[in-house]
Scaffold this active site. Structure first.
Site, PDB file in Angstrom:
ATOM      1  N   ARG A 414     -12.749  -3.150   1.479  1.00  0.00           N
ATOM      2  CA  ARG A 414     -14.064  -3.596   1.925  1.00  0.00           C
ATOM      3  C   ARG A 414     -15.095  -2.475   1.879  1.00  0.00           C
ATOM      4  O   ARG A 414     -14.877  -1.376   2.368  1.00  0.00           O
ATOM      5  CB  ARG A 414     -13.965  -4.146   3.352  1.00  0.00           C
ATOM      6  CG  ARG A 414     -15.202  -4.925   3.780  1.00  0.00           C
ATOM      7  CD  ARG A 414     -15.109  -5.356   5.217  1.00  0.00           C
ATOM      8  NE  ARG A 414     -13.966  -6.192   5.489  1.00  0.00           N
ATOM      9  CZ  ARG A 414     -13.924  -7.498   5.224  1.00  0.00           C
ATOM     10  NH1 ARG A 414     -14.950  -8.073   4.630  1.00  0.00           N
ATOM     11  NH2 ARG A 414     -12.860  -8.203   5.518  1.00  0.00           N
ATOM     12  N   HIS A 444      -2.245  -2.052   0.773  1.00  0.00           N
ATOM     13  CA  HIS A 444      -2.796  -1.039   1.661  1.00  0.00           C
ATOM     14  C   HIS A 444      -1.864   0.156   1.803  1.00  0.00           C
ATOM     15  O   HIS A 444      -2.162   1.115   2.512  1.00  0.00           O
ATOM     16  CB  HIS A 444      -3.060  -1.692   3.036  1.00  0.00           C
ATOM     17  CG  HIS A 444      -3.826  -0.839   3.996  1.00  0.00           C
ATOM     18  ND1 HIS A 444      -3.244  -0.275   5.115  1.00  0.00           N
ATOM     19  CD2 HIS A 444      -5.120  -0.460   4.012  1.00  0.00           C
ATOM     20  CE1 HIS A 444      -4.160   0.406   5.787  1.00  0.00           C
ATOM     21  NE2 HIS A 444      -5.295   0.323   5.144  1.00  0.00           N
TER      22      HIS A 444
END
Length: 721
Positions: A414, A444
């Site tokens: 993001r 991640h």
């Protein structure tokens, strides 16, 4: 109905020892703001904390409030499993909790502004300038600002414009023969935000203040009845598979239907600067579809990001007074700087502790691997990297040197999407094999695997970390990075990358622990093991260091451990949905939060003590999004020396009485009284320790970490005193 039954009404979960995620986050962000109120900090560093608080709040509204508004549209009966509140009830409490934060921010901002003015850094107001200075500002406005402005009235031929997310506007209520008319002037991003006046010290005006001062002249014969600076915050959570949602799996599927029914980027907040202007607010709320409770008044500027630009204007002497003293991370003492990194890490495991130690050994390792003829391949997962990334350049060099380079680039990081796309294209052009994540799951994990031929056999060097491969944040975030040539970990890493390349999510490994397939399962099993040990009269203990903990299953299992008498010490910087010290539920749980100069970002899971002690470093917080909807890696620490070092880090942080706060059973934070050795700032301690300067008192705990943990729980376990 008992008080507890009433609290649990509407949910199948026991919420007597949990708190709502959003309220927990707002309490954390208040902690950030409180750093701006710390008299011991340099003035400009305090102002930076106020700016960080404001930026955090912006993202909170864009991501969290936006997603909860969507949830309210989708299912008005859905309840949060940690508070029992519906989405509408969550929004109501969020709006109520945010309002006083604006007042606190304003008070702190103007106190700091006054003190900075005394120190020679002044934000000026146009009406208070001398005649000559007003003329100078007017000339600047007419020559450089006015030509790029786009003032607009709203009437039949000029419809109400789209107000962009977090853009500043000067809004005006104009006087006409038939009543009022709305006018608006966007504050252009192409013009510098600060205009500096000549003279002693640093004196400046904000661009929006200059435009506001001359706004009356931009609308012909109209008079101005009211004017104010405004900013609209919009829902930026347009990806239903993304991290904002921490609810059941099927939510994503239902959310996709909602996205088709609503306009994306819907407004979620209106901010106004200065005195409230009722007519303008009512007009804007009507046009934006906002309620009065979604309007926030700020006496201080709506965008505080400009404070970071002031640092560039400071003379060197002022920097020493107004900023933290410069800190340079040391090269790891586990490695000889004069020797290549690759042969050293083949001999022993190495643990780097950012930002106290430099990221340079890892970067050197990749650079050496790019040029070493014995290296066959490099595989790495990238989530957020610097715009000017040495690491990415070394990967390019490796590919150009005909190495087999595979990069899994997560494009959904993001606010870093564009940067990642640009680097992905560059890496692909150089010959790297670039994989763009896995459908429905963010990658991640922080993992790098270097494969080489050493003395006739294939060997692997694996790096696993808690933070991103970003040289800039490695100097700002507290993270751990393990480099190991352990054969089993290397085989696991190779299998992990192979599984990623074919989108296989159910891989199971010997040493590494991966989400979504096995991380939560492993954590719950290890908690159960500590419960079993306690029930059998054996020493037991659990300690986690995290950014956030929201996973309901993990929280419930920690409560079970507490009830069994297992001491549980949590160091949680941000969101913490488990409440400590609740009688009969979490009375053996303590929670600490550390907010300081560096962002505490490392994730550590620690179970047990002695020969049975298990320690993992991980990319994953214990949040549902991480344990179930992301690809994460937890890596065991096998070397006993490295285990002792991590336990030392945890022990010092548990005893931080300067930047540490303890959470009370109601979810609020309380300062921690200094111990017998006086105040202890863990970050300051580690800066001294790594610089080989005598550190403040922080002796190794007598009896080891588990004994320290037991004493810690015994002293602070109820958290009620």
């Amino acid at each position: 109905m008992t008080v507890e039954e009433e609290k649990n009404a509407g949910t199948s979960h026991d919420i007597s020892y949990t708190q709502n995620r959003e309220i927990s986050w707002l309490r954390f962000n208040r902690r950030v703001l409180e750093e701006a109120d710390e008299e011991m900090l340099p003035l400009l560093e305090r102002l930076k904390f106020a700016a960080i608080f404001a930026r955090n709040l912006d993202e909170f509204f864009m991501i969290r409030v936006g997603s909860i508004q969507d949830l309210a549209l989708m299912d008005e009966n859905h309840t949060d499993n940690k508070s029992g509140w519906t989405a509408q009830e969550q929004l109501k409490r969020i709006y109520r909790a945010v309002t006083p934060l604006y007042g606190q921010k304003d008070r702190i901002f103007f106190q700091l502004q006054q003190k900075l003015s005394t120190a020679g850094i002044s934000r000026e107001i146009f009406t208070q300038l001398s005649g000559q200075e007003k003329k100078t500002v007017q000339e600047y406005f007419e020559s450089f600002v006015l030509p790029v402005l786009s003032p607009q009235v709203v009437d039949e031929r000029h419809p109400f414009p789209h107000l962009s997310n977090k853009t500043l506007y000067v809004a005006l209520l104009l006087k006409t023969k038939n009543g009022g008319q709305f006018g608006i002037v966007p504050v252009p991003r192409a013009v510098p935000r600060l205009f500096f006046l000549e003279g002693e010290g640093i004196r400046y005006l904000l661009l929006e203040d200059i435009i506001s001062a001359f706004a009356d002249t931009m609308f012909g014969g109209f008079g101005v009845a009211e004017k104010t600076v405004v900013s609209v915050t919009r829902n930026a959570d347009i990806n239903p598979d993304d991290e904002a949602f921490d609810v059941e799996d099927d939510f994503r599927l239902r959310m996709k239907k909602v996205l088709k029914k609503r306009a994306r980027l819907a407004p979620v907040r209106l901010e106004t600067q200065g005195e409230p202007v009722q007519a303008l607010e009512e007009y804007l709320c009507g046009k934006l579809g906002l309620a009065k409770k979604q309007v926030y008044h700020s006496a201080s500027p709506l965008d505080l990001s400009y404070v970071f630009q002031l640092e560039e204007k400071l003379p060197q002497a002022d920097k020493r007074e107004l900023l933290h003293r410069p800190y340079t991370p040391r090269y790891s003492p586990m490695l000889r700087e004069s020797e290549s990194v690759l042969p050293q890490v083949l001999r022993r495991d190495v643990l780097l502790y950012y930002p106290y130690e430099s990221m340079d050994p890892f970067l050197r390792l990749v650079r050496e691997a790019a040029l070493d003829p014995s290296v066959l391949s490099i595989r790495i997962t990238l989530y957020r990297i610097d715009r000017k990334s040495k690491l990415a350049e070394y990967l390019v060099a490796a590919a150009e040197a005909q190495k087999d380079v595979t990069v899994l680039m997560e494009l959904r990081a993001r606010f870093d999407e564009q940067n990642n796309i640009e680097w992905a294209e560059r890496l692909e052009e150089a010959g790297c094999k670039v994989i763009f994540g896995i459908d429905g799951f963010k990658v991640h994990s922080k993992l790098c695997l270097i494969t080489l031929r050493d003395k006739g056999r294939i060997r692997c060097v694996t790096q696993a970390g808690t933070g991103n491969y970003n040289e800039k944040t490695a100097g700002l975030y507290s993270d751990l990075s393990l480099i190991t040539a352990n054969e089993e970990i290397g085989k696991d890493a190779a299998a992990f990358f192979k599984n990623l390349s074919v989108s296989r999510m159910d891989g199971r490994y010997s040493k590494l622990v991966a989400a979504p397939s096995m991380l939560k399962e492993t954590v719950l099993t290890l908690i159960d093991h500590e419960i079993e040990k306690k029930e059998n009269g054996l020493p037991a203990g659990i300690s986690f260091k995290l950014n956030s903990i929201t996973d309901r299953d993990v929280i419930d299992r920690l409560s079970m451990a507490s009830r069994a008498g297992v001491p549980v010490a949590l160091i949680v910087r941000g969101i913490c949905c488990i409440l400590p010290g609740v009688p009969g539920k979490t009375e053996n749980v303590t929670v600490r939060s550390i907010v300081g100069r560096f962002l505490e970002h490392a994730r550590v899971y620690c179970f047990g003590g002695g020969d049975d002690r298990r320690i993992y470093i991980s990319s994953a917080d214990l949040m549902t999004r991480n344990t179930e909807r992301r690809v994460e890696i937890a890596c065991p620490i096998l070397d006993e020396e490295l285990k002792r070092r991590i336990l030392h880090i945890l022990d010092v942080q548990l005893r931080d009485t300067v930047k540490g706060r303890r959470m009370l059973p109601d979810g609020t934070y309380q300062r921690i009284p200094s111990g017998e050795d006086g105040p202890l700032d863990s970050q300051e301690y580690f800066m001294h320790e790594t610089a080989n300067i005598p550190a403040p008192a922080a002796k190794e705990p007598e009896g080891g970490f588990l004994a320290s943990l037991l004493r810690h729980i015994a002293k602070h376990g109820t958290a009620a005193d």
